[in-house]
Structures are given as C-alpha cells and as structure tokens.
Design a protein around this motif. Structure first.
Motif, PDB file in Angstrom:
ATOM      1  N   LEU A 191      -1.478  -2.956 -18.526  1.00 10.11           N
ATOM      2  CA  LEU A 191      -2.678  -2.382 -19.133  1.00 10.11           C
ATOM      3  C   LEU A 191      -3.248  -1.267 -18.259  1.00 10.11           C
ATOM      4  O   LEU A 191      -3.743  -0.251 -18.765  1.00 10.11           O
ATOM      5  N   LEU A 192      -3.182  -1.441 -16.943  1.00 13.44           N
ATOM      6  CA  LEU A 192      -3.661  -0.398 -16.035  1.00 13.44           C
ATOM      7  C   LEU A 192      -2.821   0.870 -16.149  1.00 13.44           C
ATOM      8  O   LEU A 192      -3.350   1.995 -16.074  1.00 13.44           O
ATOM      9  N   ILE A 193      -1.502   0.718 -16.329  1.00  6.21           N
ATOM     10  CA  ILE A 193      -0.632   1.885 -16.462  1.00  6.21           C
ATOM     11  C   ILE A 193      -1.037   2.725 -17.670  1.00  6.21           C
ATOM     12  O   ILE A 193      -0.977   3.964 -17.640  1.00  6.21           O
ATOM     13  N   LEU A 194      -1.461   2.052 -18.731  1.00  2.00           N
ATOM     14  CA  LEU A 194      -1.848   2.763 -19.950  1.00  2.00           C
ATOM     15  C   LEU A 194      -3.076   3.654 -19.740  1.00  2.00           C
ATOM     16  O   LEU A 194      -3.352   4.540 -20.548  1.00  2.00           O
ATOM     17  N   THR A 195      -3.811   3.430 -18.655  1.00  2.75           N
ATOM     18  CA  THR A 195      -4.996   4.257 -18.371  1.00  2.75           C
ATOM     19  C   THR A 195      -4.653   5.474 -17.519  1.00  2.75           C
ATOM     20  O   THR A 195      -5.506   6.357 -17.346  1.00  2.75           O
ATOM     21  N   LEU A 196      -3.448   5.559 -16.984  1.00  3.34           N
ATOM     22  CA  LEU A 196      -3.090   6.645 -16.070  1.00  3.34           C
ATOM     23  C   LEU A 196      -2.721   7.917 -16.820  1.00  3.34           C
ATOM     24  O   LEU A 196      -2.136   7.874 -17.903  1.00  3.34           O
ATOM     25  N   THR A 197      -3.054   9.045 -16.221  1.00  5.27           N
ATOM     26  CA  THR A 197      -2.629  10.352 -16.718  1.00  5.27           C
ATOM     27  C   THR A 197      -2.216  11.197 -15.525  1.00  5.27           C
ATOM     28  O   THR A 197      -2.363  10.782 -14.366  1.00  5.27           O
ATOM     29  N   GLY A 198      -1.721  12.388 -15.805  1.00  3.90           N
ATOM     30  CA  GLY A 198      -1.327  13.288 -14.720  1.00  3.90           C
ATOM     31  C   GLY A 198      -2.499  13.769 -13.892  1.00  3.90           C
ATOM     32  O   GLY A 198      -2.307  14.320 -12.804  1.00  3.90           O
ATOM     33  N   LYS A 199      -3.741  13.554 -14.375  1.00  5.98           N
ATOM     34  CA  LYS A 199      -4.937  13.966 -13.641  1.00  5.98           C
ATOM     35  C   LYS A 199      -5.715  12.790 -13.067  1.00  5.98           C
ATOM     36  O   LYS A 199      -6.835  12.978 -12.571  1.00  5.98           O
TER      37      LYS A 199
ATOM     38  N   PRO B 162      -7.056  10.058 -10.464  1.00  2.43           N
ATOM     39  CA  PRO B 162      -7.202  10.105  -9.001  1.00  2.43           C
ATOM     40  C   PRO B 162      -6.029   9.416  -8.320  1.00  2.43           C
ATOM     41  O   PRO B 162      -5.485   8.433  -8.838  1.00  2.43           O
ATOM     42  N   PHE B 163      -5.659   9.899  -7.153  1.00  2.00           N
ATOM     43  CA  PHE B 163      -4.487   9.348  -6.468  1.00  2.00           C
ATOM     44  C   PHE B 163      -4.660   7.860  -6.169  1.00  2.00           C
ATOM     45  O   PHE B 163      -3.688   7.101  -6.208  1.00  2.00           O
ATOM     46  N   TRP B 164      -5.898   7.437  -5.884  1.00  2.00           N
ATOM     47  CA  TRP B 164      -6.101   6.039  -5.494  1.00  2.00           C
ATOM     48  C   TRP B 164      -5.743   5.066  -6.616  1.00  2.00           C
ATOM     49  O   TRP B 164      -5.498   3.886  -6.364  1.00  2.00           O
ATOM     50  N   THR B 165      -5.684   5.555  -7.862  1.00  2.00           N
ATOM     51  CA  THR B 165      -5.320   4.660  -8.963  1.00  2.00           C
ATOM     52  C   THR B 165      -3.841   4.266  -8.904  1.00  2.00           C
ATOM     53  O   THR B 165      -3.459   3.207  -9.408  1.00  2.00           O
ATOM     54  N   LEU B 166      -2.996   5.092  -8.293  1.00  2.00           N
ATOM     55  CA  LEU B 166      -1.568   4.776  -8.205  1.00  2.00           C
ATOM     56  C   LEU B 166      -1.318   3.575  -7.291  1.00  2.00           C
ATOM     57  O   LEU B 166      -0.647   2.617  -7.689  1.00  2.00           O
ATOM     58  N   PRO B 167      -1.826   3.579  -6.045  1.00  2.00           N
ATOM     59  CA  PRO B 167      -1.654   2.378  -5.221  1.00  2.00           C
ATOM     60  C   PRO B 167      -2.386   1.160  -5.777  1.00  2.00           C
ATOM     61  O   PRO B 167      -1.989   0.032  -5.508  1.00  2.00           O
ATOM     62  N   LEU B 168      -3.445   1.376  -6.560  1.00  2.00           N
ATOM     63  CA  LEU B 168      -4.140   0.236  -7.181  1.00  2.00           C
ATOM     64  C   LEU B 168      -3.207  -0.475  -8.162  1.00  2.00           C
ATOM     65  O   LEU B 168      -3.116  -1.714  -8.163  1.00  2.00           O
ATOM     66  N   VAL B 169      -2.522   0.297  -8.999  1.00  2.00           N
ATOM     67  CA  VAL B 169      -1.563  -0.301  -9.936  1.00  2.00           C
ATOM     68  C   VAL B 169      -0.454  -1.015  -9.171  1.00  2.00           C
ATOM     69  O   VAL B 169      -0.049  -2.128  -9.522  1.00  2.00           O
ATOM     70  N   ALA B 170       0.035  -0.379  -8.117  1.00  2.00           N
ATOM     71  CA  ALA B 170       1.082  -1.005  -7.306  1.00  2.00           C
ATOM     72  C   ALA B 170       0.582  -2.304  -6.674  1.00  2.00           C
ATOM     73  O   ALA B 170       1.321  -3.289  -6.585  1.00  2.00           O
ATOM     74  N   LEU B 171      -0.674  -2.321  -6.235  1.00  2.00           N
ATOM     75  CA  LEU B 171      -1.255  -3.513  -5.625  1.00  2.00           C
ATOM     76  C   LEU B 171      -1.259  -4.680  -6.623  1.00  2.00           C
ATOM     77  O   LEU B 171      -0.891  -5.808  -6.280  1.00  2.00           O
ATOM     78  N   VAL B 172      -1.669  -4.400  -7.856  1.00  2.00           N
ATOM     79  CA  VAL B 172      -1.696  -5.452  -8.873  1.00  2.00           C
ATOM     80  C   VAL B 172      -0.287  -5.938  -9.182  1.00  2.00           C
ATOM     81  O   VAL B 172      -0.045  -7.137  -9.353  1.00  2.00           O
ATOM     82  N   PHE B 173       0.668  -5.015  -9.231  1.00  2.00           N
ATOM     83  CA  PHE B 173       2.046  -5.415  -9.487  1.00  2.00           C
ATOM     84  C   PHE B 173       2.617  -6.271  -8.362  1.00  2.00           C
ATOM     85  O   PHE B 173       3.574  -7.014  -8.559  1.00  2.00           O
TER      86      PHE B 173
END
Length: 447
Positions: free
Chosen positions: A331-339, A341-352
């Motif tokens: 569900l978090l991945i569905l909120t990501l776009t090319g714009k 913030p960078f901190w959202t990428l490690p957040l998704v990885a953290l949950v995974f």
C-alpha cells in the motif's frame, strides 16, 4: 554451511542493481535483461530438489564440493562474457552451482540432532536465516559498490573468491563420514529415480518458461507442463523408491500448505527486490549505489526481527505478522511517485524488512519440523523450488509491468500484483489450522 547457503541469495540480489547497467552496456531492454533473473531461478528450481535427493542418498560433502566449484566456473564465465547470451549461460551455471548449500545445511542439522539426541536447532536455524537475510538485503548495496568500483562485471567476478573459500572450508570442516541416511555408492545409485527426475525437470521447465512470458501463443508450454506433470505423478505413485514420495507428501497437509505460502510470499518479496530497485534507478533517478543504499533499512529491520523472533517457538504469529507487513508495504508503494521525498524510499524498505525477517524464518522452521527426516534435504530443496516459482511469477510480472522502462505507472501496476499475492498469503495463513503443530514433537508424532 552458512557460506554455502548464501551463495544463491547473494547472486539473486546483487543482480537487482546490475540489470540497468548491463542493459545499457549491452543494448538490451528490461524485457531481455529479465532473463538474467529467470535463468538462475529456472536452474535452481530444477536443481534444488534433485541435489537435495542426492544429498539424502550420498551425504552432503561431495555434493557441496562439486556444486560450489561450479559457482567459481560461473563467475569466470560471467566476468568474461561478451554478450547477453553468455551472461545468461553464466547465470544458469550459478543456479546449478548454488543448489547444494541450503539442502546440505539442513541435512547436517538433522544428522547432528540424531547424533546428539537433542533436536533443538532453533539457534542454528536462526543463524542460517539471519545469514540469508543479511546477504539478501545487503546484496543490492554490495552490488552498487562493486559496480561503482569495477563495473557490472565485478558482480560476477565476486563468485570466484567466494567459491574458493567455500570449497576450502568444505574440504577442511565438512564431515567425511556420511549421515546415517546415506548408503554405499552402488546401492544409492540403484535407488536414483532417474525417470522421475526427468519428468520433474520437463514439468518444471515448461511451466517456468510459460511463467516467464505469459501469453496465449505460449499456451502449448502449459499443456506440456500438465502432460509431463501427470506422467510424473503416475510414475512417482508407482515407483518403489520415488524421487518425490507423493504418497507421503500428499498426506502431509502442513508441509503442502508451507510450500504454498512460500510461493506467494516470494512473489511479493522478489517483485519488490527487482521491481523496486529498477524503479528507484530509472523512475526515480538514483544511481545503482544509492538504489542499494535506500534498501539498508530493510536489511537492518530483517536482521533484527529474525534475531528477536528466532528462538521463540511457533510459526503462526510470525506468519500472520509477516502477511500484514507485506500488505502495508504494498500500500505504501502505491503512494510513491518520481517526486516523492527521498526519505519515503527507505521507509518502504523498512516496512518490508518486517515480513522479510519473519516469513523466511517461519517457513524454514516449518519445513524442518514437518518434513520426513530421511528426506530433509530434498524437502528443503522443494521449499526453495516453490520459492523460485514465486520469483519467476514476480519476474514475469515485473517485465510485464515495466516493458522497456521502469516508470512509476509500471511500479504501481506491479504493486497491485504484489498486493494480491500478499492477500492470498494472509488467507492461506489465517485458515491453516495445522500451523500450531510445527514443532519437533508434533513432527515425530506425525511420523
């Protein structure tokens, strides 16, 4: 044995950040470089249960040494490869070469339990799981470092020193005496179910080739898989000493359920590993090194979760929490776009990292206690086979979602596929009432 068991996950994950540089260097689109992923899993899916059965019959030492030596050969071939075709051959060799490590480790654990009379492998199983988790998640970062220093060919060259060390340690430390289940060479060879192995290979190869590129024009592959699978089942049910004892497996509902969960769990896991990595490079614009760096939180979380939960008995709670973690991450991945913030990428990885740390450990422990002790290596190999079936579905879904470019729309499409697999995993866990019996005592009672 820990080093041998991580040779496969390191080659599974390190390639994730190398696909884009390889494609750029060799002029190959995403749909073609996906074969570098599929080739390894096709070979490993075939080889794991076959090598596992050979380990059950001959013992782990010789199979480990032969297979691991092949990893070094594959490293040389990949490093010197002039084109994508040769690279694919190198990945096939890597697939077969990494087949022995994990089944051999499980066979040695069971052998030690018999020798000492103490069937308490929790700490060792946790160590194996942590080693695999460490490599699986640090692999993208390691790949990024190697590419930054020596280019994508360095990701193949790494296998040469790893194979040398593994073989030397195997010669030095692996017991020469065979486990109690092993037999003299001539008797063991006579027990090999070669027709069963051939039919299994035909079934799995045609099925995996179909899954690699889902299309109606390839429907004949599915028909071949069904025909070969039917012949395989008839052969195994009639054989005096079958390659895979379907009579015993068919009556072992908990083990079958574990294999089913492994398949769908790895659809989610590998779709994230390959799809998310490619998107962070092409869709978000990160370098291979920074794409690997963004997954460090998953590495830390997975290791921490494995260590904390490793010595606790029972698998149901781990599987349920892992299932929920997968769904939240999708569900978090569905909120990501090319714009984003960078901190959202490690957040998704953290949950995974939560399902990464829980699912692999729980599935591994389940097989150890649910499988026939005399077929522990081949049963462990089958666990990996079902996991790689999931990875093949993930690879096909990734190629179909991205096409020639790993953009945000493709990542969102892939996330919906992952979400569906995660929901199925949750249902398979919620409605499985056998999970409470995944203990040593219950396994002995069932036997």
């Amino acid at each position: 044995m820990m080093l041998g068991s991580v040779l496969n996950p390191i080659n599974s994950t390190i390639i994730s950040v190398a696909l884009v540089p390889i494609g750029a260097a060799l002029g190959a689109p995403v749909s073609q470089t996906a074969w570098l992923v599929s080739a390894l899993y096709l070979a490993t899916s075939l080889g794991q249960p076959v090598v596992g059965r050979l380990i059950d019959l001959f013992g782990p030492r010789r199979l480990f040494l032969i297979s691991t030596s092949l990893v070094g050969v594959a490293g040389v071939v990949g490093t010197l490869a002039p084109n994508l075709g040769v690279l694919i051959v190198a990945r096939v060799l890597l697939g077969f070469g990494t087949c022995a490590g994990y089944p051999a480790a499980m066979a040695l654990l069971r052998s030690e339990a018999r020798r000492t009379g103490h069937d308490s492998p929790g700490g060792v199983l946790t160590a194996l799981a942590v080693a695999n988790q460490t490599i699986a998640v640090v692999g993208p970062l390691l790949g990024g470092l190697l590419i930054a220093v020596g280019g994508w060919r360095a990701t193949f060259a790494l296998n040469v020193p790893l194979a040398v060390v593994a073989v030397l340690l195997g010669l030095w430390r692996l017991p020469r005496s065979a486990p109690r289940t092993a037999e003299p060479g001539s008797a063991a060879v006579a027990r090999l179910d070669l027709p069963g192995m051939a039919l299994f290979a035909a079934t799995l190869t045609s099925l995996l080739l179909f899954l690699m590129n889902l299309h109606l024009r390839d429907g004949y592959l599915l028909l071949i898989a069904v025909a070969a699978g039917t012949a395989f089942a008839l052969r195994e049910l009639r054989a005096a000493d079958p390659f895979i004892d379907l009579r015993v497996l068919g009556g072992n509902t908990p083990l079958i359920a574990t294999y089913g969960r492994a398949l769908v769990a790895y659809v989610v896991s590998y779709a994230f590993l390959y799809g998310f990595s490619q998107w962070t490079e092409e869709g978000y614009g990160l370098s291979p090194f920074h794409a690997g760096l963004a997954q460090i939180p998953m590495f830390l979380m997975a290791i921490g979760v494995s260590i904390v939960s490793g010595r606790r008995k029972g698998v149901r709670g781990k599987l349920l929490l892992g299932a929920v973690g997968q769904i939240v991450a999708c569900l978090l991945i569905l909120t990501l776009t090319g714009k984003s913030p960078f901190w959202t990428l490690p957040l998704v990885a953290l949950v995974f990292g939560i399902p990464q740390g829980l699912n692999n450990l729980a599935l591994q422990n389940s097989v150890y206690f649910q499988a026939d002790p005399d077929r522990i290596a081949s049963s462990a190999g089958l666990l990996r086979t079902f996991a790689y079936l999931g990875s093949m579905v993930a690879s096909s879904a990734t190629a179909a979602s991205f096409g020639r470019h790993a953009d945000t729309a493709g990542m969102h499409h892939l996330a919906w596929v992952m979400l569906g697999a995660g929901a199925l995993y949750l249902l398979l866990t919620v409605f499985d009432r056998t999970l409470g019996r995944a203990t040593a005592a219950d396994a002995r009672t069932a036997k």
